[in-house]
Design an enzyme around this catalytic site. Structure first.
Site, short mmCIF file in Angstrom:
data_model
loop_
_atom_site.label_atom_id
_atom_site.label_comp_id
_atom_site.label_asym_id
_atom_site.label_seq_id
_atom_site.Cartn_x
_atom_site.Cartn_y
_atom_site.Cartn_z
CB CYS A 232 41.97 45.17 34.95
SG CYS A 232 42.04 46.48 33.71
N GLY B 197 36.23 48.43 32.29
CA GLY B 197 35.47 47.21 32.12
C GLY B 197 34.82 46.73 33.40
#
Length: 271
Positions: A73, A211
């Site tokens: 993440c 991201g």
């Protein structure tokens, strides 16, 4: 006993960090799912648990809002790095994840840059259900697949407004070709250094940004020869920068912000 947490976001991609250094990991799949409920819990796209680590400043364990685990993440990694840097008054930290040891730095503008590791392209590493060329998948639209620690499937389109993400996204996410499901990207190329990205996130729906998805989309575009090695990725919530030289690790750079800190009461923890 109440559980403390920090709510943060990266261009609207919201996440929660639970700092469990010096204590056992309190998060289970069921608790992550309850915490992720935007009506009865806190609400987030991802949850990161920060744990003690012998060879890094901390170890991170990630959960989706539906209670499923994930290995990467980018937004929450930047958030944890920002917290640790402010705590230690340092400009760099190292974080251990299932993707390996990720180094993070604060840039001169205050943004956080993360070495996200090398992308994976072998069908078994993504993973896919069958051996195949992952640069052009045998699906309508001929998407490209890679892994950034989690699976990514990228479509390059001329008109994002014509894409029914709410319909196409979950259908591709759960396609039998992806045994662990997949994140799905829809990319409009503005020029060789800029893309507009919309996302269907595995286990999360449509986020304002991501991201790791920004990394996956840029990497797949570079791999196809459509993009240069430094790409500005514009998501619904804002922009990040992704750099990849075609061989080594991917670097993700963007802002993060703390929204608030709080405690989860025993009523939620005991359900």
């Amino acid at each position: 006993m109440p559980l403390s947490f920090h709510k943060m976001h990266a261009n609207g991609d919201d996440f929660v960090i639970v700092d469990s250094r010096n204590s056992p990991n309190p998060i289970t799949s069921n608790l992550a799912r309850r915490m992720g409920d935007r009506n009865r819990g806190i609400g987030f796209n991802q949850l990161a648990v920060m744990l003690d680590c012998d060879d890094a400043d901390a170890r991170l364990v990630f959960w989706n809002a539906d209670g499923s685990p994930l290995d990467a993440c980018g937004s929450a990694t930047r958030g944890a790095a920002d917290m640790l840097m402010r705590e230690s008054n340092m400009t760099s930290v190292a974080l251990r994840t299932n993707r390996g040891l990720l180094t993070c730095e604060r840039t001169s503008t205050g943004a956080i840059s993360v070495n996200m590791g090398k992308p994976l392209f072998n069908w078994v590493d993504i993973p896919l259900a069958l051996e195949m060329d992952t640069s052009v998948l045998p699906l309508a639209g001929e998407p490209t697949a890679c892994s950034m620690g989690n699976p990514h499937c990228t479509y390059f389109v001329d008109d994002l407004t014509a894409v029914e993400i709410e319909t196409i996204g979950p259908a591709i996410e759960t396609n039998p070709l992806f045994p662990l499901r997949t994140n799905v990207h829809f990319v409009r190329i503005i020029d060789r250094a800029r893309i507009r990205l919309r996302i269907w996130e595995r286990g999360g729906g449509i986020p304002l940004g991501s991201g790791s998805c920004s990394c996956g989309a840029a990497v797949n575009g570079i791999r196809r020869g459509l993009l240069d090695r430094c790409v500005e990725v514009e998501c619904d919530g804002g922009a990040v920068t992704v750099q990849w030289d075609g061989v080594g690790p991917v670097f993700l750079t963007g802002p993060v912000e703390t929204i608030y800190s709080g405690t989860i009461m025993d009523t939620l923890l005991k359900v």
